[in-house]
Design a protein around this motif. Structure first.
Motif, PDB file in Angstrom:
ATOM      1  N   MET A 124       0.850  -1.192   0.000  1.00 45.01           N
ATOM      2  CA  MET A 124       0.000   0.000   0.000  1.00 45.01           C
ATOM      3  C   MET A 124       0.880   1.234   0.000  1.00 45.01           C
ATOM      4  O   MET A 124       2.009   1.206   0.474  1.00 45.01           O
ATOM      5  CB  MET A 124      -0.906   0.009   1.245  1.00 45.01           C
ATOM      6  CG  MET A 124      -1.939  -1.110   1.249  1.00 45.01           C
ATOM      7  SD  MET A 124      -2.912  -1.137   2.759  1.00 45.01           S
ATOM      8  CE  MET A 124      -3.782   0.409   2.672  1.00 45.01           C
ATOM      9  N   THR A 125       0.352   2.329  -0.540  1.00 50.68           N
ATOM     10  CA  THR A 125       1.083   3.584  -0.600  1.00 50.68           C
ATOM     11  C   THR A 125       0.739   4.437   0.615  1.00 50.68           C
ATOM     12  O   THR A 125      -0.426   4.589   0.966  1.00 50.68           O
ATOM     13  CB  THR A 125       0.719   4.339  -1.892  1.00 50.68           C
ATOM     14  OG1 THR A 125       1.019   3.489  -2.998  1.00 50.68           O
ATOM     15  CG2 THR A 125       1.510   5.623  -2.023  1.00 50.68           C
ATOM     16  N   PHE A 126       1.781   4.981   1.242  1.00 45.54           N
ATOM     17  CA  PHE A 126       1.617   5.849   2.406  1.00 45.54           C
ATOM     18  C   PHE A 126       2.486   7.087   2.245  1.00 45.54           C
ATOM     19  O   PHE A 126       3.472   7.065   1.507  1.00 45.54           O
ATOM     20  CB  PHE A 126       2.032   5.119   3.694  1.00 45.54           C
ATOM     21  CG  PHE A 126       1.016   4.136   4.195  1.00 45.54           C
ATOM     22  CD1 PHE A 126       0.086   4.517   5.147  1.00 45.54           C
ATOM     23  CD2 PHE A 126       0.988   2.844   3.718  1.00 45.54           C
ATOM     24  CE1 PHE A 126      -0.857   3.613   5.614  1.00 45.54           C
ATOM     25  CE2 PHE A 126       0.051   1.936   4.175  1.00 45.54           C
ATOM     26  CZ  PHE A 126      -0.874   2.325   5.131  1.00 45.54           C
ATOM     27  N   ASN A 127       2.136   8.160   2.944  1.00 43.89           N
ATOM     28  CA  ASN A 127       2.949   9.365   2.997  1.00 43.89           C
ATOM     29  C   ASN A 127       3.617   9.432   4.361  1.00 43.89           C
ATOM     30  O   ASN A 127       2.965   9.203   5.388  1.00 43.89           O
ATOM     31  CB  ASN A 127       2.099  10.626   2.791  1.00 43.89           C
ATOM     32  CG  ASN A 127       1.626  10.767   1.370  1.00 43.89           C
ATOM     33  OD1 ASN A 127       2.001   9.980   0.503  1.00 43.89           O
ATOM     34  ND2 ASN A 127       0.792  11.741   1.118  1.00 43.89           N
ATOM     35  N   TYR A 128       4.913   9.782   4.375  1.00 49.34           N
ATOM     36  CA  TYR A 128       5.648   9.903   5.630  1.00 49.34           C
ATOM     37  C   TYR A 128       5.210  11.175   6.352  1.00 49.34           C
ATOM     38  O   TYR A 128       5.099  12.239   5.745  1.00 49.34           O
ATOM     39  CB  TYR A 128       7.147   9.933   5.357  1.00 49.34           C
ATOM     40  CG  TYR A 128       7.973  10.258   6.571  1.00 49.34           C
ATOM     41  CD1 TYR A 128       8.068   9.357   7.624  1.00 49.34           C
ATOM     42  CD2 TYR A 128       8.640  11.470   6.679  1.00 49.34           C
ATOM     43  CE1 TYR A 128       8.813   9.657   8.740  1.00 49.34           C
ATOM     44  CE2 TYR A 128       9.387  11.769   7.793  1.00 49.34           C
ATOM     45  CZ  TYR A 128       9.471  10.855   8.827  1.00 49.34           C
ATOM     46  OH  TYR A 128      10.202  11.160   9.950  1.00 49.34           O
ATOM     47  N   LEU A 129       4.965  11.072   7.659  1.00 50.45           N
ATOM     48  CA  LEU A 129       4.557  12.228   8.455  1.00 50.45           C
ATOM     49  C   LEU A 129       5.693  12.729   9.339  1.00 50.45           C
ATOM     50  O   LEU A 129       6.207  13.830   9.144  1.00 50.45           O
ATOM     51  CB  LEU A 129       3.340  11.881   9.332  1.00 50.45           C
ATOM     52  CG  LEU A 129       2.040  11.578   8.596  1.00 50.45           C
ATOM     53  CD1 LEU A 129       0.962  11.132   9.580  1.00 50.45           C
ATOM     54  CD2 LEU A 129       1.576  12.806   7.821  1.00 50.45           C
ATOM     55  N   TYR A 130       6.082  11.926  10.321  1.00 50.56           N
ATOM     56  CA  TYR A 130       7.111  12.345  11.282  1.00 50.56           C
ATOM     57  C   TYR A 130       7.660  11.123  12.003  1.00 50.56           C
ATOM     58  O   TYR A 130       7.198  10.005  11.788  1.00 50.56           O
ATOM     59  CB  TYR A 130       6.532  13.346  12.292  1.00 50.56           C
ATOM     60  CG  TYR A 130       5.418  12.782  13.150  1.00 50.56           C
ATOM     61  CD1 TYR A 130       5.690  12.256  14.406  1.00 50.56           C
ATOM     62  CD2 TYR A 130       4.100  12.769  12.705  1.00 50.56           C
ATOM     63  CE1 TYR A 130       4.677  11.729  15.193  1.00 50.56           C
ATOM     64  CE2 TYR A 130       3.086  12.244  13.483  1.00 50.56           C
ATOM     65  CZ  TYR A 130       3.384  11.728  14.731  1.00 50.56           C
ATOM     66  OH  TYR A 130       2.377  11.204  15.510  1.00 50.56           O
ATOM     67  N   SER A 131       8.641  11.351  12.896  1.00 51.79           N
ATOM     68  CA  SER A 131       9.202  10.242  13.674  1.00 51.79           C
ATOM     69  C   SER A 131       9.363  10.677  15.124  1.00 51.79           C
ATOM     70  O   SER A 131       9.428  11.866  15.426  1.00 51.79           O
ATOM     71  CB  SER A 131      10.556   9.815  13.107  1.00 51.79           C
ATOM     72  OG  SER A 131      11.506  10.831  13.288  1.00 51.79           O
ATOM     73  N   ASP A 132       9.412   9.668  16.019  1.00 55.86           N
ATOM     74  CA  ASP A 132       9.784   9.930  17.403  1.00 55.86           C
ATOM     75  C   ASP A 132      10.994   9.048  17.717  1.00 55.86           C
ATOM     76  O   ASP A 132      11.671   8.594  16.805  1.00 55.86           O
ATOM     77  CB  ASP A 132       8.595   9.706  18.357  1.00 55.86           C
ATOM     78  CG  ASP A 132       8.100   8.261  18.371  1.00 55.86           C
ATOM     79  OD1 ASP A 132       8.796   7.377  17.842  1.00 55.86           O
ATOM     80  OD2 ASP A 132       7.011   8.021  18.921  1.00 55.86           O
ATOM     81  N   ILE A 143       9.555  -1.064   3.977  1.00 51.22           N
ATOM     82  CA  ILE A 143       9.119   0.065   3.153  1.00 51.22           C
ATOM     83  C   ILE A 143      10.030   0.155   1.937  1.00 51.22           C
ATOM     84  O   ILE A 143      11.184  -0.250   1.985  1.00 51.22           O
ATOM     85  CB  ILE A 143       9.118   1.416   3.914  1.00 51.22           C
ATOM     86  CG1 ILE A 143      10.540   1.898   4.199  1.00 51.22           C
ATOM     87  CG2 ILE A 143       8.304   1.350   5.171  1.00 51.22           C
ATOM     88  CD1 ILE A 143      10.616   3.364   4.555  1.00 51.22           C
ATOM     89  N   GLU A 144       9.473   0.668   0.864  1.00 46.54           N
ATOM     90  CA  GLU A 144      10.231   0.868  -0.372  1.00 46.54           C
ATOM     91  C   GLU A 144      10.148   2.349  -0.714  1.00 46.54           C
ATOM     92  O   GLU A 144       9.071   2.901  -0.894  1.00 46.54           O
ATOM     93  CB  GLU A 144       9.631   0.009  -1.481  1.00 46.54           C
ATOM     94  CG  GLU A 144      10.540  -0.216  -2.657  1.00 46.54           C
ATOM     95  CD  GLU A 144      11.839  -0.920  -2.291  1.00 46.54           C
ATOM     96  OE1 GLU A 144      12.888  -0.440  -2.762  1.00 46.54           O
ATOM     97  OE2 GLU A 144      11.830  -1.911  -1.550  1.00 46.54           O
ATOM     98  N   LEU A 145      11.321   2.992  -0.786  1.00 51.12           N
ATOM     99  CA  LEU A 145      11.382   4.417  -1.115  1.00 51.12           C
ATOM    100  C   LEU A 145      11.275   4.603  -2.621  1.00 51.12           C
ATOM    101  O   LEU A 145      11.550   3.679  -3.383  1.00 51.12           O
ATOM    102  CB  LEU A 145      12.718   5.002  -0.638  1.00 51.12           C
ATOM    103  CG  LEU A 145      12.973   4.992   0.866  1.00 51.12           C
ATOM    104  CD1 LEU A 145      14.420   5.358   1.146  1.00 51.12           C
ATOM    105  CD2 LEU A 145      12.061   5.961   1.572  1.00 51.12           C
ATOM    106  N   LEU A 161       6.802  12.429   1.833  1.00 50.16           N
ATOM    107  CA  LEU A 161       7.400  11.530   0.843  1.00 50.16           C
ATOM    108  C   LEU A 161       6.506  10.307   0.699  1.00 50.16           C
ATOM    109  O   LEU A 161       6.098   9.697   1.681  1.00 50.16           O
ATOM    110  CB  LEU A 161       8.803  11.106   1.278  1.00 50.16           C
ATOM    111  CG  LEU A 161       9.550  10.203   0.294  1.00 50.16           C
ATOM    112  CD1 LEU A 161       9.909  10.979  -0.970  1.00 50.16           C
ATOM    113  CD2 LEU A 161      10.803   9.642   0.928  1.00 50.16           C
ATOM    114  N   GLU A 162       6.182   9.948  -0.545  1.00 49.72           N
ATOM    115  CA  GLU A 162       5.318   8.804  -0.808  1.00 49.72           C
ATOM    116  C   GLU A 162       6.161   7.529  -0.844  1.00 49.72           C
ATOM    117  O   GLU A 162       7.108   7.427  -1.619  1.00 49.72           O
ATOM    118  CB  GLU A 162       4.595   9.007  -2.138  1.00 49.72           C
ATOM    119  CG  GLU A 162       3.388   8.132  -2.303  1.00 49.72           C
ATOM    120  CD  GLU A 162       2.560   8.526  -3.515  1.00 49.72           C
ATOM    121  OE1 GLU A 162       2.829   7.967  -4.592  1.00 49.72           O
ATOM    122  OE2 GLU A 162       1.674   9.391  -3.375  1.00 49.72           O
ATOM    123  N   VAL A 163       5.829   6.562   0.034  1.00 51.22           N
ATOM    124  CA  VAL A 163       6.555   5.300   0.096  1.00 51.22           C
ATOM    125  C   VAL A 163       5.575   4.138  -0.056  1.00 51.22           C
ATOM    126  O   VAL A 163       4.382   4.293   0.165  1.00 51.22           O
ATOM    127  CB  VAL A 163       7.333   5.147   1.429  1.00 51.22           C
ATOM    128  CG1 VAL A 163       8.378   6.215   1.583  1.00 51.22           C
ATOM    129  CG2 VAL A 163       6.397   5.132   2.616  1.00 51.22           C
TER     130      VAL A 163
END
Length: 186
Positions: A69-77, A124-126, A110-112
């Motif tokens: 599935m395609t996702f957009n990166y938001l943030y990290s902790d 994940i695949e960049l 970024l769409e991954v």
């Protein structure tokens, strides 16, 4: 899905011995005496262990069925990366160990492509190319005209790569995510 041992390729995910294994190396051997076989080195995605296994050509193994599935990166902790489904706006989190070094290349929105196994994200695949900014780089030495001369540079995300001599601090470049090599200047 069952596949013959001769069809095993590097990068495939196999279900074997009640675990999920990623194929690291494969070698097809046809000895002078006896039947052909595939020598396969695999790494467990759950236990982080390695296994060398021999499969006869006539054997079949279970190839893991993955959902992408395609996702957009938001943030990290400290421990996770967070992604959002652009269609449903549903958020998921993936552990930093699962993403690995690819996490340094993640930028906002970024769409991954995320691969799921039994509804658990496993990799994940960049995109093949991403835009990066040069944080610091050495000054080119005058008269150094050899075409293969590259110089070290540090990107804004902390990665060190080799760039051509005409690239300067502050330039934006395109980086190939598969081999972390410079592609072109923007």
């Amino acid at each position: 899905m069952k596949i013959n041992a001769g069809e095993i390729r590097v990068g495939m995910l196999l279900e074997y011995k009640n675990d999920l294994w990623q194929v690291l190396k494969t070698q097809h051997v046809k000895p002078g005496k006896g039947g052909a076989f595939a020598q396969v080195e695999m790494k467990s995605l759950n236990k982080n262990t390695k296994l060398n296994e021999r499969f006869r050509s006539s054997e079949t193994v279970e190839k893991a069925s993955l959902e992408e599935m395609t996702f957009n990166y938001l943030y990290s902790d400290e421990a996770n990366y967070f992604f959002m489904d652009p269609k449903t706006f549903e958020q998921i989190e993936i552990k930093k160990e699962t993403v690995g070094d690819k996490g340094k290349l993640l930028t906002e929105n970024l769409e991954v492509s995320v691969s799921f196994y039994n509804e658990n994200p496993i990799s994940i695949e960049l995109p093949n190319q991403v835009e990066c900014k040069i944080e610091t780089t050495d000054v080119a030495i005058k008269g150094q005209t050899v075409s293969s001369s590259y110089k070290p540079a540090t990107l804004g995300n902390g990665l060190s790569i080799q760039v051509p001599p005409f690239i300067e601090t502050g330039d934006k470049i395109i980086l190939d995510t598969r081999n972390l090599e410079y592609v072109k200047k923007i």
